[in-house]
Structure formats: structure tokens, C-alpha cells
Design a protein around this motif. Sequence first.
Motif, PDB file in Angstrom:
ATOM      1  N   GLU A 139      65.262  15.270  11.532  1.00 20.20           N
ATOM      2  CA  GLU A 139      64.806  16.093  10.400  1.00 20.20           C
ATOM      3  C   GLU A 139      64.172  15.241   9.303  1.00 20.20           C
ATOM      4  O   GLU A 139      63.216  15.664   8.651  1.00 20.20           O
ATOM      5  CB  GLU A 139      65.984  16.892   9.804  1.00 20.20           C
ATOM      6  N   THR A 140      64.721  14.050   9.076  1.00 20.36           N
ATOM      7  CA  THR A 140      64.234  13.216   7.968  1.00 20.36           C
ATOM      8  C   THR A 140      63.232  12.146   8.417  1.00 20.36           C
ATOM      9  O   THR A 140      62.598  11.502   7.583  1.00 20.36           O
ATOM     10  CB  THR A 140      65.421  12.521   7.265  1.00 20.36           C
ATOM     11  N   ARG A 141      63.078  11.978   9.730  1.00 23.02           N
ATOM     12  CA  ARG A 141      62.204  10.918  10.242  1.00 23.02           C
ATOM     13  C   ARG A 141      60.748  11.040   9.761  1.00 23.02           C
ATOM     14  O   ARG A 141      60.136  10.026   9.408  1.00 23.02           O
ATOM     15  CB  ARG A 141      62.267  10.868  11.772  1.00 23.02           C
ATOM     16  N   PRO A 142      60.161  12.267   9.700  1.00 24.16           N
ATOM     17  CA  PRO A 142      58.759  12.355   9.251  1.00 24.16           C
ATOM     18  C   PRO A 142      58.521  11.754   7.864  1.00 24.16           C
ATOM     19  O   PRO A 142      57.481  11.132   7.628  1.00 24.16           O
ATOM     20  CB  PRO A 142      58.482  13.862   9.259  1.00 24.16           C
ATOM     21  N   ILE A 143      59.487  11.918   6.957  1.00 24.30           N
ATOM     22  CA  ILE A 143      59.346  11.348   5.604  1.00 24.30           C
ATOM     23  C   ILE A 143      59.350   9.823   5.690  1.00 24.30           C
ATOM     24  O   ILE A 143      58.531   9.144   5.065  1.00 24.30           O
ATOM     25  CB  ILE A 143      60.488  11.836   4.673  1.00 24.30           C
ATOM     26  N   ALA A 144      60.268   9.276   6.490  1.00 25.29           N
ATOM     27  CA  ALA A 144      60.360   7.820   6.648  1.00 25.29           C
ATOM     28  C   ALA A 144      59.084   7.266   7.268  1.00 25.29           C
ATOM     29  O   ALA A 144      58.565   6.227   6.837  1.00 25.29           O
ATOM     30  CB  ALA A 144      61.571   7.475   7.512  1.00 25.29           C
ATOM     31  N   LEU A 145      58.547   7.956   8.262  1.00 23.28           N
ATOM     32  CA  LEU A 145      57.308   7.517   8.912  1.00 23.28           C
ATOM     33  C   LEU A 145      56.138   7.545   7.931  1.00 23.28           C
ATOM     34  O   LEU A 145      55.280   6.656   7.938  1.00 23.28           O
ATOM     35  CB  LEU A 145      56.998   8.393  10.134  1.00 23.28           C
ATOM     36  N   ARG A 146      56.145   8.532   7.061  1.00 23.64           N
ATOM     37  CA  ARG A 146      55.089   8.629   6.038  1.00 23.64           C
ATOM     38  C   ARG A 146      55.188   7.432   5.076  1.00 23.64           C
ATOM     39  O   ARG A 146      54.165   6.868   4.664  1.00 23.64           O
ATOM     40  CB  ARG A 146      55.224   9.960   5.289  1.00 23.64           C
ATOM     41  N   ASN A 147      56.407   7.039   4.739  1.00 19.26           N
ATOM     42  CA  ASN A 147      56.606   5.888   3.849  1.00 19.26           C
ATOM     43  C   ASN A 147      56.121   4.590   4.515  1.00 19.26           C
ATOM     44  O   ASN A 147      55.530   3.727   3.861  1.00 19.26           O
ATOM     45  CB  ASN A 147      58.077   5.758   3.447  1.00 19.26           C
TER      46      ASN A 147
END
Length: 267
Positions: free
Chosen positions: A248-256
Motif C-alpha cells: 500500500e505504501t510502496r508507490p510513495i516510497a518509489l516516487r521518493n
Amino acid sequence: MANKRMEVATKSDKPLFIPFITAGDPTAEATIEIAVTLEEAGASILELGIPYSDPLADGPTIQAASKRALQGGMSLEKALQLVPEMRKRGLTIPVIIFTYFNPLLQYGEERFVNEAAELGIDGLLVPDLPFEESEHLDQLCEQNDLAFISLVAPTSKQRMIKIAQRAKGFLYCVSSLGVTGVRNELDPRVYDFLKTVREASNIPTAVGFGISSGEQVRAMQKHADGVVVGSALVTVIGEQEEALKEKETRPIALRNIKTFVSSLISS
């Protein structure tokens, strides 16, 4: 027969950007998605590090990444299997396996090279294997259409030229003696070293060990054909560890991660 993916990557007009990540840091699935994200962000070639308990050339940042990956059960065999998964998700750039010699020896050199070729891997880099002892592995790689990537450090001019002339794929130029890690300033003597190596090499040169900011990337691009960024990127991945572990939170981390890479390579 030249490796096609490597040929396409190294003949590009754009400066080479070669990120290093540790397989399995923080999870196998996250590694696959990070690899695809790095290509989207502008990576030319991916260095996929095999976690190892005694990484002689690595500073504390990559040692910590290795520890995280080993605790998660990552191994050389499992790391190789990540590459076809990356290819299924759309990864098209070359993948170089970065491993120390001991795990490679335990796995079997011929077995490794044969499997790597079958799995869509494009090259191999072994930082603790001296140039003088690398001929057998270099030949195995050549027979299987893999680029055996040479490391060259600022040592004797004669030795540097010899390494540069035999190198395949791209020549990895070590910006300073010592272990990997973020450095605020690079040794000014690196420029003469890069000039010597570049003049002797028939293939692109990429400089690594300590490249950690957009300013350093741009400075090095004037003296080499590309840069390798490891510790600075692995630091960002470590900071995003918890977010990367969860779907669920991986897309935000990948964006960072993508934002960080963009800050390095945007002119």
C-alpha cells in the motif's frame, strides 16, 4: 558477439547513469519495483549487488543494506531469479551482477555464467578479484555474451592502461582508494586519473565510489562518460525501508526514490 543491451546502452548520446542497489533490500518484490522505477527515472544500466556478510569494498551504508537483505533470506541464486521478473515488468536496460568472489566460487563460476546468460543478465563485476587473476572468468563471460566489467583504481599508469585496454561493456573507474560511501568532496587527483584511463580505453568510462550529489554528477560527466551512484541511493532506500515493505505504501516510497534520482541527473 557483443551483448546487444549493453551495446545500445553504451552507445547512447546521453551520459551513462548507473545506479547500484542491493538485491533483497528491503524485500525481493521491492527490489523488482525499484529496478523498474530506476529505468523510468533515467538509469542506463543497473548494478544489482549480491548481499554478502564480508563486503570488503563496501562502506557502512551498503553493509547495512546487505545485512537487511541477508536477514530477509536473499542469496545469489535468489538474486539471479529477480532479473527475469524485472524483465517481465518492463525492464529493458542491462543488468550487471555485482558480487564478491567467494559467493561466486561457492556457487560455481561456470554455473553462474550459464544461468546468468539464460536469465537475461548482461554482465558481471567482481570487486575483490584482482585483474591479474580474472582472465578465466573474463573468458567464460565472453563465451556466454556477458560483459565482464573491470574496475580500475588510481594505481600505476602501466597497470591502469592494461586494465583499460582489456575492459568490456564500460570501465568502472574508482574515484578514490578505499571503500564505497558518500563523500562531500572528491580527490582533485581523480581528474588526471580519468584522463589517463579515458585515453587508453576503447569503451565508455564510468566513475563511482562517493558520487552523491547532482553537483558531483555534473562535475564527473565532464571527465567520464557516466557515473555510478551507490551509497547515496542505498541511503534513500534505507530511509524508505518500512514504506517499501508494504504494498500500500510502496508507490510513495518509489516516487521518493525517483525524485532523488531526478535531482542527480537533471541538468
